[in-house]
Design an enzyme around this catalytic site. Structure first.
Site, PDB file in Angstrom:
ATOM      1  N   LYS A 243      -6.688  10.122  -2.300  1.00 51.62           N
ATOM      2  CA  LYS A 243      -7.302   8.886  -2.851  1.00 51.62           C
ATOM      3  C   LYS A 243      -8.075   9.206  -4.059  1.00 51.62           C
ATOM      4  CE  LYS A 243      -8.005   4.457  -1.240  1.00 51.62           C
ATOM      5  NZ  LYS A 243      -8.821   3.510  -0.363  1.00 51.62           N
TER       6      LYS A 243
ATOM      7  N   THR B 288       0.965  -1.201  -0.156  1.00 54.05           N
ATOM      8  CA  THR B 288      -0.071  -0.033  -0.097  1.00 54.05           C
ATOM      9  C   THR B 288       0.706   1.146   0.057  1.00 54.05           C
ATOM     10  OG1 THR B 288      -1.559   1.338   1.329  1.00 54.05           O
ATOM     11  CG2 THR B 288      -0.288  -0.153   2.419  1.00 54.05           C
TER      12      THR B 288
ATOM     13  N   GLU C  15      -4.477  -3.149   5.549  1.00 54.47           N
ATOM     14  CA  GLU C  15      -3.795  -3.316   6.627  1.00 54.47           C
ATOM     15  C   GLU C  15      -4.742  -4.401   7.192  1.00 54.47           C
ATOM     16  OE1 GLU C  15      -3.329  -0.575   5.226  1.00 54.47           O
ATOM     17  OE2 GLU C  15      -1.349   0.422   5.847  1.00 54.47           O
TER      18      GLU C  15
ATOM     19  N   TRP D 255      -4.422   5.515  -4.057  1.00 55.12           N
ATOM     20  CA  TRP D 255      -3.486   6.429  -3.316  1.00 55.12           C
ATOM     21  C   TRP D 255      -2.653   7.264  -4.192  1.00 55.12           C
ATOM     22  CZ3 TRP D 255      -5.672   7.401   0.775  1.00 55.12           C
ATOM     23  CH2 TRP D 255      -6.118   6.432   1.692  1.00 55.12           C
TER      24      TRP D 255
END
Ligand code: AMP
Length: 541
Positions: free
Chosen positions: A439, A186, A331, A444
């Site tokens: 975002k 990420t 996550e 992202w």
């Protein structure tokens, strides 16, 4: 005293075995990069997942070695989901929207041994293969006829020829359920991306939870279209839950435009679809002017970014489709909360129900959450107080892969970087973000990366990147710049400076020149103040 029940560990291989045995004839339909629609079923996926397993053994890969994918949603990707993890190797799904240099960095950091890629991404692989020092095997997800006539990629072979030679029988190994099964990077707030590493245990528990009635309510009667990519947190876990419940799966491949997604929903009797708001925005824009209707779609899960109220209204009032607003993170495997009403809400007037549906939802069993204030104190669940949102649970990250430095956890809780309130009924609502990221279309953009590029321009004294609301992409970045004295830098020149330094879609939409950027006591840029100052700013059409 110990319980006297059997102690089989939780294993991803058991999902595909189950799907084959109990739902072998249920279809898996994919729009392919090749342009056609491919049809198979769970039994076909299971057989080819075993061939993947044999093929990986044939390459001499060790337990825990990483096998990367750079691929759209499709049956070959699904076969790799089960074939790679089932053998105890780790499926590393790579986001192809990243800049090629970042993809190479990620492949090296993960120490990928094999890279399986859709032909769409051949130009990326041609560019980066020499940089990917650990990858020994390059597999193109196609047959021999679709391989390029000429390539610089060493030993490139087609997935179909690779599988064809393999035995269809395979006995899945048994190992600790806490072994790594897959991983996903990420984009962090600073510098390089960080990886969440999922386990067999976390994946199966998440799959059970995701299928619950108050979560995504998936069943053997569903035809499910995950528009959310399989390279982004395992398509929200849908491939695993679908195998668990024996649902039909429908994959959009690279065709994510409104007409294609709508066409697939109608052609394949889709009852349930999942994606980020941008995808649904494109579909609704396609349907509206043509007065199109759904014949089978019952519900959509919308998450990854806040779902606009107008979208919930449109789905419900114009099309009779229920929107389930969801919140989660890479996550968190990713599901944390889903917004389904409680019994006591059913009698409320539609407008009051809508106020609840706009929230990100209530905890799924397995996830615990809390909000804390600046001193770390717990804040009340009164729907008013807002604070940093922390979570914990068996499918929440403990630490990032190969990350140096202190654990991200605070007393065992993972700080999400989201700011939220929680009401007395446990419905969480995101009100802000403490992490410095933007975002756009579900992906992202690190504001710090964007600022660093601007700061590298000789005429820039200070730069701050902030997100601005956008009707299609939810948010787009702009860069606010203080020029050096005497400079006559203009917006076009600075935007041109971004070319080649970051992925095209991450380049800011505009440059706003200001005399000064507000700073806090420690010299840190005060982006909240900056956003207030620019509240009347509108993106160029
Ligand atoms: P990712 O790890 O890319 O899935 O992104 C997770 C982050 O996306 C969360 O921490 C939130 O900042 C944002 N996010 C996800 N779902 C929502 C939602 N329903 N509403 C608002 N923000 C969301």
């Amino acid at each position: 005293m110990l319980g006297l029940m059997q102690g089989q560990g939780l294993a991803i291989s058991s999902l595909i075995d189950f799907a084959e045995k109990h739902h072998g004839d249920v279809e898996v339909v994919s729009k392919r990069v090749e342009g056609d629609v491919h049809r198979t079923h769970w039994a076909g996926i299971a057989q080819r997942a075993r061939q993947v397993a044999n093929a990986l053994d044939g390459l001499g890969l060790a337990f825990g070695d990483r096998v990367a994918t750079l691929a759209w949603n499709g049956y070959r990707h699904l076969e790799l989901y089960f074939g790679v993890s089932g053998t105890g190797r780790v499926l590393h799904t790579v986001n192809p929207r990243l800049h090629p240099d970042q993809i190479a960095w990620i492949a090296n950091h993960a120490q990928d041994q094999v890279m399986c890629f859709d032909m769409t991404f051949l130009p990326i692989i041609e560019k980066i293969h020499a940089q990917c020092t650990t990858v020994k095997h390059w597999i193109a997800l196609c047959d021999d006829a679709h391989l390029p006539a000429q390539t610089s990629i060493p030993g490139l072979r087609s997935y179909e020829s690779w599988l064809q030679a393999q035995d269809q029988q395979y006995v899945w190994p048994v190992f600790d359920e806490n072994s790594a099964s897959s991983m996903c990077y990420t984009s962090g707030t600073t510098g390089n991306p960080k990886a969440a590493v999922y386990s067999h245990r976390s994946t199966i528990l998440h799959a059970y939870a995701a299928a619950l009635p108050d979560v995504m309510c998936m069943s053997a009667r569903d035809s499910i279209l995950p528009v959310v990519p399989m390279f982004h947190v395992n398509a929200w876990g849908i491939p695993y839950s679908a195998a668990m419940v024996g649902a039909k799966l429908v994959f959009p491949g690279p065709a994510l435009d409104g007409a294609s997604v709508y066409g697939l929903i109608e052609a394949e009797g889709v009852t349930f679809a999942a994606g980020v708001p941008t995808v649904w925005q494109m579909m609704l824009s396609h349907m509206g002017p043509k007065a199109l209707r759904f014949s089978t779609l019952q519900r959509t899960v919308i998450g990854g970014s806040a779902c606009p109220p107008a979208m919930i209204h449109a789905f419900k009032n114009n099309y009779g489709v229920e929107v389930l607003h969801a919140w989660g993170m890479t996550e968190m495997s990713p599901l944390g909360t889903l917004c389904t009403l409680k019994n006591k809400h059913l009698g409320l007037p539609p407008e009051d129900q809508m106020q609840i549906r706009l929230k990100q939802g209530r905890c799924i069993y397995g996830i615990d959450m809390k909000i804390i204030g600046p001193e770390g104190q717990d804040l009340p669940w009164d729907g008013v107080a807002t604070g940093d949102l922390l979570v914990k649970g068996p499918w929440v990250l403990r630490e990032y892969y190969r990350q140096e430095g202190p654990s991200p956890l605070i007393d065992g809780w993972f700080p999400t970087g989201d700011v939220a309130s929680i009401d007395p009924d446990g419905f969480m609502q995101i009100t802000d973000r403490s992490k410095d990221v933007i975002k756009s279309g579900g992906e992202w953009i690190s504001s710090i990366d964007i600022e660093n590029i601007a700061m590298a321009h000789p005429d820039v004294q200070m730069a701050a990147c902030i997100g601005v609301a956008h009707p299609k992409w939810d948010e787009r970045p702009i860069v606010v710049v203080v020029k050096k004295p005497e400079s006559n830098l203009d917006a076009a020149t600075l935007l041109a400076f971004y070319q080649g330094k970051t992925a095209k879609w991450q380049i800011p939409d505009d440059v706003v020149f200001v005399p000064a950027i507000p700073l806090g006591a420690t010299g840190k840029m005060l982006k909240t103040r900056l956003r207030e100052q620019l509240q009347d700013y509108r993106l160029p059409a």
